[in-house]
Design an enzyme around this catalytic site. Structure first.
Site, PDB file in Angstrom:
ATOM      1  N   THR A 125      11.593   5.103  18.682  1.00 45.43           N
ATOM      2  CA  THR A 125      11.332   4.017  19.639  1.00 45.43           C
ATOM      3  C   THR A 125      11.374   4.616  21.032  1.00 45.43           C
ATOM      4  OG1 THR A 125      12.393   2.393  18.213  1.00 45.43           O
ATOM      5  CG2 THR A 125      12.130   1.794  20.532  1.00 45.43           C
TER       6      THR A 125
ATOM      7  N   LYS B  26       6.936  -3.150  19.451  1.00 47.49           N
ATOM      8  CA  LYS B  26       8.377  -2.979  19.164  1.00 47.49           C
ATOM      9  C   LYS B  26       9.226  -3.518  20.322  1.00 47.49           C
ATOM     10  CE  LYS B  26      12.239  -0.967  17.680  1.00 47.49           C
ATOM     11  NZ  LYS B  26      12.971  -1.303  16.499  1.00 47.49           N
TER      12      LYS B  26
ATOM     13  N   LYS C 127      19.025  -0.071  24.994  1.00 50.37           N
ATOM     14  CA  LYS C 127      17.933   0.897  25.172  1.00 50.37           C
ATOM     15  C   LYS C 127      16.580   0.187  25.105  1.00 50.37           C
ATOM     16  CE  LYS C 127      15.372   4.304  22.554  1.00 50.37           C
ATOM     17  NZ  LYS C 127      15.184   5.012  21.304  1.00 50.37           N
TER      18      LYS C 127
HETATM   19  P1  NAD Z   1      20.083   9.415  15.303  1.00 51.79           P
HETATM   20  O1  NAD Z   1      20.750   9.807  16.568  1.00 51.79           O
HETATM   21  O2  NAD Z   1      20.915   9.121  14.103  1.00 51.79           O
HETATM   22  O3  NAD Z   1      19.005  10.542  14.870  1.00 51.79           O
HETATM   23  C1  NAD Z   1      18.233  11.274  15.770  1.00 51.79           C
HETATM   24  C2  NAD Z   1      18.210  12.710  15.271  1.00 51.79           C
HETATM   25  O4  NAD Z   1      17.328  13.486  16.084  1.00 51.79           O
HETATM   26  C3  NAD Z   1      19.589  13.391  15.351  1.00 51.79           C
HETATM   27  O5  NAD Z   1      19.950  13.844  14.054  1.00 51.79           O
HETATM   28  C4  NAD Z   1      19.376  14.533  16.338  1.00 51.79           C
HETATM   29  O6  NAD Z   1      20.127  15.687  16.019  1.00 51.79           O
HETATM   30  C5  NAD Z   1      17.888  14.781  16.191  1.00 51.79           C
HETATM   31  N1  NAD Z   1      17.286  15.483  17.321  1.00 51.79           N
HETATM   32  C6  NAD Z   1      17.418  15.231  18.651  1.00 51.79           C
HETATM   33  N2  NAD Z   1      16.673  16.093  19.366  1.00 51.79           N
HETATM   34  C7  NAD Z   1      16.072  16.918  18.473  1.00 51.79           C
HETATM   35  C8  NAD Z   1      15.192  18.012  18.593  1.00 51.79           C
HETATM   36  N3  NAD Z   1      14.783  18.469  19.780  1.00 51.79           N
HETATM   37  N4  NAD Z   1      14.758  18.632  17.460  1.00 51.79           N
HETATM   38  C9  NAD Z   1      15.182  18.188  16.249  1.00 51.79           C
HETATM   39  N5  NAD Z   1      16.032  17.156  16.068  1.00 51.79           N
HETATM   40  C10 NAD Z   1      16.453  16.528  17.168  1.00 51.79           C
HETATM   41  O7  NAD Z   1      19.166   8.156  15.676  1.00 51.79           O
HETATM   42  P2  NAD Z   1      18.506   7.103  14.661  1.00 51.79           P
HETATM   43  O8  NAD Z   1      19.402   5.945  14.493  1.00 51.79           O
HETATM   44  O9  NAD Z   1      17.993   7.834  13.464  1.00 51.79           O
HETATM   45  O10 NAD Z   1      17.274   6.592  15.561  1.00 51.79           O
HETATM   46  C11 NAD Z   1      16.090   7.357  15.716  1.00 51.79           C
HETATM   47  C12 NAD Z   1      15.054   6.509  16.421  1.00 51.79           C
HETATM   48  O11 NAD Z   1      14.832   5.310  15.663  1.00 51.79           O
HETATM   49  C13 NAD Z   1      15.498   6.037  17.815  1.00 51.79           C
HETATM   50  O12 NAD Z   1      14.388   6.088  18.664  1.00 51.79           O
HETATM   51  C14 NAD Z   1      15.969   4.598  17.587  1.00 51.79           C
HETATM   52  O13 NAD Z   1      15.835   3.799  18.734  1.00 51.79           O
HETATM   53  C15 NAD Z   1      15.011   4.171  16.478  1.00 51.79           C
HETATM   54  N6  NAD Z   1      15.520   3.068  15.631  1.00 51.79           N
HETATM   55  C16 NAD Z   1      16.783   3.088  15.127  1.00 51.79           C
HETATM   56  C17 NAD Z   1      17.221   2.040  14.326  1.00 51.79           C
HETATM   57  C18 NAD Z   1      18.622   2.025  13.762  1.00 51.79           C
HETATM   58  O14 NAD Z   1      19.053   0.957  13.270  1.00 51.79           O
HETATM   59  N7  NAD Z   1      19.334   3.144  13.751  1.00 51.79           N
HETATM   60  C19 NAD Z   1      16.361   0.983  14.020  1.00 51.79           C
HETATM   61  C20 NAD Z   1      15.051   1.010  14.509  1.00 51.79           C
HETATM   62  C21 NAD Z   1      14.632   2.070  15.310  1.00 51.79           C
END
Ligand code: NAD
Length: 301
Positions: free
Chosen positions: A101, A176, A251
């Site tokens: 997102t 979204k 966010k």
């Molecule tokens: P998270 O923090 O659990 O996962 C993100 C991952 O990206 C981490 O494991 C981190 O180490 C990795 N990362 C960061 N920079 C990196 C790089 N340069 N190279 C490789 N890996 C890298 O977050 P999440 O909950 O999985 O959310 C991910 C996305 O999904 C976000 O944009 C969030 O807004 C969106 N989202 C989350 C949810 C939810 O309920 N968790 C729901 C809908 C959307």
């Protein structure tokens, strides 16, 4: 079956990648976290030493990263470290699916760079949370060209249940943030109604029974009720353990406000909701479920 590169194996990306493995795809994954990579290996995928390794030989690449700056650096490269990006590392014709997102402007910038390099790209943010990612029932909101959407569809089908093509590049992100602005505002509205009912001596369950079948009906009330009791599965029944955290709601509301400011849209309730979640999260509640905002409202006069 295809070779899929997957970058960002966190709370959402981890289970999404595991569902692609279950569907029979060869998933090559990269994350900065060793734990996340270990979980991919347990699920049957192949952890890689770098993002470039993960996209080597891949027909499709999925990214699931925290925010716009991560997406931009991963795709376009990082000028500071001199590290190249995915667009330079991947073979011509690779399909990119960014499910993070992020802001609409960055989504459009990266998609334009991908197109200029001869790649297909869609922005495909999701709703449905970690539970939806695990169960493969996410909703994908997709922006990008028709051909890239059609090519991505079989992969999205393995990670989600509802897949909607919302228009050109960036429109998935637009859908979204508009949806989550409705959610943030409606959760505050439902919470305020319960707080007022408490003051007026109206029982939670009575208000729920009436409003859930009357014109106050909405998802924040009937599926995610912010007070314990009426909807046993809602986070209110487990002391607001997330779910969808207040930080994440904040966010998304900030992304909506940035987009409103840059496009000239008038969104006063969206602005107020961002303020309220900012205050709630600022009091150390950022990790709580966003429906916990009812506690914050109860505390105010
Ligand atoms: P998270 O923090 O659990 O996962 C993100 C991952 O990206 C981490 O494991 C981190 O180490 C990795 N990362 C960061 N920079 C990196 C790089 N340069 N190279 C490789 N890996 C890298 O977050 P999440 O909950 O999985 O959310 C991910 C996305 O999904 C976000 O944009 C969030 O807004 C969106 N989202 C989350 C949810 C939810 O309920 N968790 C729901 C809908 C959307």
């Amino acid at each position: 079956m295809a070779t899929v590169g997957f970058i960002g194996l966190g709370n959402m990306g981890g289970p999404m990648a595991a569902n692609l493995v279950k569907a029979g795809h060869a998933v090559q994954g990269f994350d900065l976290s060793e734990d996340a990579k270990a979980r991919l290996a347990e699920a049957g995928g192949t952890p890689c030493g770098s993002a470039a390794d993960a996209v080597s030989g891949a027909e499709v690449v999925v990214t699931m990263l925290p925010a716009g700056r991560h997406v931009e650096a991963v795709y376009l490269g990082d000028a500071q470290s001199g590290e190249g990006g995915l667009i330079a590392a991947a073979a011509k014709g690779t399909l990119f699916i960014d499910s993070s997102t992020i802001d609409v402007a960055t989504a459009r910038k990266v998609a334009a760079a991908a197109e200029a390099a001869g790649m297909g790209m869609i922005d495909a943010p999701v709703s449905g949370g970690v539970g939806g990612a695990q169960a493969g029932t996410l909703t994908f909101m997709v922006g990008g060209p028709e051909a890239a959407f059609d090519q991505a569809r079989p992969f999205l089908d393995r990670m989600g249940k509802t897949i909607v093509h919302a228009g050109g590049a960036g429109n998935g992100q637009a859908a979204k943030i508009c949806n989550n602005m409705i959610l943030g505002i409606s959760m505050i509205g439902v919470s305020e109604a319960f707080v007022l009912a408490e003051k007026l001596g109206l029982d939670h369950q009575k208000l729920f029974d009436i409003s859930s079948t009357a014109s106050g009906q909405c998802w924040s009330l009937t599926t995610y009720c912010p007070v314990p009791g009426p909807v046993p599965t809602s986070p209110a029944n487990r002391d607001y353990q997330a779910g969808f955290t207040a930080d994440m709601m904040l966010k998304d509301l900030k992304l909506a406000q940035d987009a409103a400011n840059s496009s000239g849209a008038n969104t006063p309730l969206g602005a107020e909701a961002a303020q309220i979640y900012g205050l709630f999260a600022g009091e150390g509640n950022g990790g709580l479920d966003f429906s916990g905002v009812v506690k914050f409202l109860r505390g105010k006069r």
